[in-house]
Write an enzyme that holds these catalytic residues in place. Structure first.
Site, mmCIF file in Angstrom:
data_model
loop_
_atom_site.group_PDB
_atom_site.id
_atom_site.type_symbol
_atom_site.label_atom_id
_atom_site.label_comp_id
_atom_site.label_asym_id
_atom_site.label_seq_id
_atom_site.Cartn_x
_atom_site.Cartn_y
_atom_site.Cartn_z
ATOM 1 N N LYS A 131 0.806 -1.225 -0.084
ATOM 2 C CA LYS A 131 -0.081 0.000 -0.029
ATOM 3 C C LYS A 131 0.885 1.307 -0.097
ATOM 4 C CE LYS A 131 -4.238 -1.666 1.929
ATOM 5 N NZ LYS A 131 -5.267 -1.588 2.980
ATOM 6 N N ARG A 132 2.098 1.075 0.387
ATOM 7 C CA ARG A 132 2.886 2.335 0.696
ATOM 8 C C ARG A 132 3.625 2.727 -0.464
ATOM 9 N NH1 ARG A 132 1.664 5.944 4.012
ATOM 10 N NH2 ARG A 132 0.281 4.949 5.615
#
Ligand code: GLU
Length: 518
Positions: A264-265
């Site tokens: 997600k990052r």
């Protein structure tokens, strides 16, 4: 295949990452291909990680992608509720059933006691596993070592407990995965996973199996990260005496470098969205970009996701959702990780943009034009040079410039000279193309243009070319400064098309202004 029922079962802990959408898509395609049912079940039993707006986000994302569920919360609730938090009573009953059949047991060990075990094992270079190896050793406190009375008293006293699965000892378990084939595992390496807690909540494992059974799921298609749970799940089906569904574990989606799982990052770090829709974290107000808001079409997202782990076995790359449904087959899904390629996603968008009707693109372009004008209201020069245009005009503009665009957001830069006169001239081009003789040539050109009655691209071109030949003027002496005057740079579509579009008066005016300014 008969009665195919598949489910996408996300936990509403935040926005869905594109890997989640890929899982949903493969389930959807498999269901539709086989006249089956696609179910969306919300796995919200972990209250600590629950995020308020996440469930709505999941639904919105599936809707935007065009892959809505056939059965879910509020829709064809044949096997409902579809939110696990509303099914608590069901799981309790099944946990009890496993205890009664000897397949599960109560464990009263506190977190501190288990920590101590873990540390002591570590010190000896070992890993502590709560299983056959030590569950009866007497150091652990569970219903396999305590007497029935002791267990009863503890529960009546309100002591905290968990229910653990009693994994079988010394068995080689053979399993099948549609994508990975035969997998064997020695049950001695499994730990006795927690199924249920004294707060009345099941864990993922119990709730997931019970629901897949009750909802008559035929195929479990999910990410590779759940492969390690497959043995436990199969053992649970067996313990209940239920037929287990078939399993297919999809390959990981890897970072663009091919090293490591796309997280997600990564989107923020690497500069591309990893979420289908933009998402605002209500706790921190942090906004994450989404494909939709970044100007990608949902067709693009569906198409590039389909190719993350699957391929049709042909050269064809562009697939509509319907084409994907007919081409999709789990047997063509790969085992190995699929590298995510942000440039390829752009390529897909460019392809879909070219396929769209000019009328549709024009509608999408209008807000961008309005926005540009709004932003430039303080700049009188721009605002006064702007001519509001009819839809047909915008449609024509789009048809002339779209081939060089990847996003609708690129249109303005490629076409602004159709709406406003240049306010600046590209310095390098001016130096190179605007020579001493140019002003006179441009003045002569103005006279030629003024004399043209039928100011259509074709006709202007014929007449200007005749004039060039007659006066032995080189193309290079006239056309580049002419373009500079109309566009302000050396870019843009066919120059006579531009003149035709903006009209005779505006064309003449722009040349006159250029003569004055340059
Ligand atoms: N709730 C799990 C998740 O968040 C579901 C995994 C599964 O499909 O079994 O992905």
């Amino acid at each position: 295949m008969s009665n195919i029922r598949v489910r996408f079962a996300p936990s509403p802990t935040g926005p869905l990452h594109i890997g989640g959408i890929r899982t949903a898509l493969f389930n959807y395609l498999f269901a539709k291909k086989n006249n089956g049912t696609f179910i969306l079940r919300i796995e919200d039993t972990d209250q600590n990680r629950y995020v308020e707006n996440a469930e709505q986000y999941i639904k919105d994302a599936l809707d935007w992608c065009g892959i809505p569920a056939d059965e879910t919360v509020g829709k064809n609730e044949k096997f409902g509720p579809y939110r696990q938090s509303e099914r608590k009573e069901i799981y309790k009953k099944y946990a009890q059933e496993l205890i009664d059949s000897g397949n599960a047991y109560y464990a009263f060990d506190t977190a501190e006691e288990l920590d101590k075990e873990r540390k002591e094992h570590e010190e000896k270079g070992k890993t502590f596993i709560y299983n056959w190896h030590n569950r009866k050793r007497g150091r652990l406190v569970n219903s396999l070592v305590l007497s029935a009375d002791e267990v009863k008293i503890r529960i009546e006293n309100g002591d905290k407990y968990v229910v653990r699965f009693k994994s079988p000892e010394g068995e080689i378990l053979e399993m099948n995965d549609i994508i990975r084939g035969k997998i064997t595992i020695d049950t001695n390496v499994l730990d006795d996973k927690i199924l249920f807690k004294s707060d009345g909540m099941p864990t993922y494992h119990l709730a997931n199996i019970v629901d897949d059974h009750l909802m008559e799921i035929s195929h479990v298609i999910r990410g590779e990260e759940w492969l390690p749970s497959m043995a436990l799940h199969i053992l649970l089906y067996r313990a209940f005496g239920w037929d287990s569904p078939e399993f297919a574990h999809l390959p990981l989606i890897l970072k663009p470098t091919g090293k490591g799982k796309l997280s997600k990052r990564d989107g923020d770090k690497l500069g591309f969205p990893v979420f289908p829709l933009a998402y605002t974290n209500e706790a921190t107000n942090e906004v994450s970009r989404g494909y939709k808001e970044d100007g990608y079409f949902s067709e693009t997202v569906i198409n590039f996701l389909a190719f993350l782990g699957w391929n049709p076995g042909t050269e064809q790359e562009l697939f509509s959702l319907d084409e994907l449904i007919s081409a999709f087959d789990l047997s063509r899904v790969n085992k190995s990780g699929a590298r995510f390629d942000p440039d390829k996603t752009k390529w897909f968008n460019q392809q879909y943009l070219q396929k769209k009707a000019d009328t549709e693109l024009a509608e999408l372009f209008k807000p961008f034009i309005a926005n540009e004008m709004k932003q430039s209201t303080s700049d009188n020069e721009i605002a006064s040079s702007y001519t509001p245009r009819k839809d047909e005009y915008i449609i024509k503009v789009v048809s002339l410039i779209k081939e060089r665009a990847t996003f609708v957001a690129d249109f303005w830069e490629l076409s602004k000279f159709f709406f406003i006169a240049p306010t600046e001239y590209d310095a390098k081009a001016s130096k190179k193309q605007w020579k001493e003789a140019t002003p006179q040539i441009m003045k002569d050109l103005v006279e030629v243009l003024k004399s043209i009655d039928d100011f259509s691209s074709q006709n202007i071109e014929t007449i200007v070319k005749e004039w060039l030949t007659k006066n032995e003027l080189g193309f290079g002496k006239v056309m580049p400064p002419f373009r500079l005057a109309l566009v302000g740079a050396m870019s843009g579509p066919h120059l006579f098309d531009i003149a035709d579009m903006i009209g005779k008066d505006e064309t003449v005016k722009r040349i006159e202004v250029a003569v004055e300014k340059l």
